[in-house]
Design an enzyme around this catalytic site. Structure first.
Site, PDB file in Angstrom:
ATOM      1  N   ASP A  10      15.406 175.158 -58.352  1.00 24.63           N
ATOM      2  CA  ASP A  10      15.933 173.843 -58.698  1.00 24.63           C
ATOM      3  C   ASP A  10      16.832 174.031 -59.926  1.00 24.63           C
ATOM      4  OD1 ASP A  10      16.051 170.925 -59.098  1.00 24.63           O
ATOM      5  OD2 ASP A  10      14.641 171.283 -60.742  1.00 24.63           O
ATOM      6  N   ASP A  12      18.299 171.171 -62.531  1.00 23.80           N
ATOM      7  CA  ASP A  12      18.007 170.382 -63.741  1.00 23.80           C
ATOM      8  C   ASP A  12      16.523 170.413 -64.090  1.00 23.80           C
ATOM      9  OD1 ASP A  12      20.741 168.999 -64.248  1.00 23.80           O
ATOM     10  OD2 ASP A  12      20.378 168.748 -62.108  1.00 23.80           O
ATOM     11  N   THR A  44      18.907 172.001 -54.851  1.00 24.84           N
ATOM     12  CA  THR A  44      19.120 170.951 -55.851  1.00 24.84           C
ATOM     13  C   THR A  44      19.384 169.587 -55.210  1.00 24.84           C
ATOM     14  OG1 THR A  44      20.554 170.302 -57.719  1.00 24.84           O
ATOM     15  CG2 THR A  44      21.592 171.566 -55.972  1.00 24.84           C
ATOM     16  N   GLY A  45      19.178 168.550 -55.984  1.00 23.55           N
ATOM     17  CA  GLY A  45      19.564 167.210 -55.560  1.00 23.55           C
ATOM     18  C   GLY A  45      21.046 166.967 -55.768  1.00 23.55           C
TER      19      GLY A  45
END
Length: 271
Positions: A10, A12, A44-45
């Site tokens: 991931d 952040d 990641t988003g």
């Protein structure tokens, strides 16, 4: 050589420090892991346009999971596959209509690299303009013309639960929803059945890596399925309680090189 592992990161709150940089120590350990034959990827988003810089900084040559699994692709190998599963536009517009019954600051819809703002908002524009997307501002009921990859509802803390409860009651069969960590009171919406684990499984199958040799790091509720899926689901020390409770292990925080420390210990790398 030790058995090959697939390492999913991931961004952040996990790979990135709070100032959105990758520490030199973490970069060094990831390079060591790759030189030892392990496979490193990002999950990641974020859209690709705001994760590409980290992909390039780490000199990766692997698939990447963007938009929490709504878009999985291989930037260096277009033939690998292009998995984009947007939210149905009718559902998106129903959500916009439902939000009129609640108080909210803004609704943002992203159609890959096109960003639609319900209201003009300079602070959010600055955040979302990374990578120079095409930006449209105006009532999404009128201006949104394509099925969005992802939608965000920015609201106040006391409204967040009310909106989420409504979405759960009315749209549970067609959407997945998450909320961001404070200070952002944001609800993130993608198509039902999608999450980071879906994209990670595609990559694992491609590389022939079994679940027990997948190492995944995360800190937020959009990492839950990925950490649950991985043989080594690792929560960051700064992660939310729910992530820590589902994880196999907890490392130190993103500010303390938690990714690097854990990988160095597990894979016997120089730290």
């Amino acid at each position: 050589m030790a058995e090959k592992h697939l390492i999913a990161l991931d961004l952040d709150g996990t790979l990135l420090k709070d100032d959105k940089t990758i520490s030199s120590k973490t970069k060094h350990v990831i390079k060591e892991a790759r030189e030892a034959g392990h496979i490193v990827m990002i999950a990641t988003g974020r859209p690709y346009r705001s994760s590409e810089m980290y992909y390039k900084e780490l000199e990766l040559d692997t698939p990447i999971v963007n938009f929490n699994g709504a878009f999985t692709h291989h930037p260096r190998n277009p033939g690998w596959g292009f998995y984009h599963e947007p939210l149905d536009i009718k559902v998106a517009k129903d959500i916009v209509e439902a939000c009129r019954s609640f108080q909210f600051h803004n609704i943002i819809a992203e159609v890959m690299d096109d960003v639609y703002f319900h209201y003009h908002d300079q602070k959010l524009l600055d955040i979302f303009s990374f990578g120079n997307p095409r930006v449209t501002t105006g009532d999404l009921s009128n201006f949104l013309t394509d099925s969005p990859t992802s939608m965000l509802i920015h609201t106040e803390e006391e409204q967040l639960k009310k909106i989420r409860n409504h979405l759960a009651e009315v749209h549970a069969e067609v959407i997945e929803q998450r909320s961001w960590a404070a200070p952002w009171h944001v609800i993130e919406i993608i198509k039902v059945g999608l999450n980071k684990a879906v994209g990670l499984k595609k990559a694992a199958d491609y590389f022939g890596i079994p679940q027990e040799r997948i190492i995944a790091f995360g800190d937020e509720d959009n990492d839950l399925e990925m950490l649950d899926f991985a043989g080594y689901g690792v929560a960051m020390g700064n992660g939310i309680d729910e992530v820590k409770s589902i994880a196999n292990d907890v490392t130190v925080t993103n500010e303390e090189d938690g990714v690097a420390k854990y990988l160095a210990d597990l894979l016997k790398l120089k730290y």
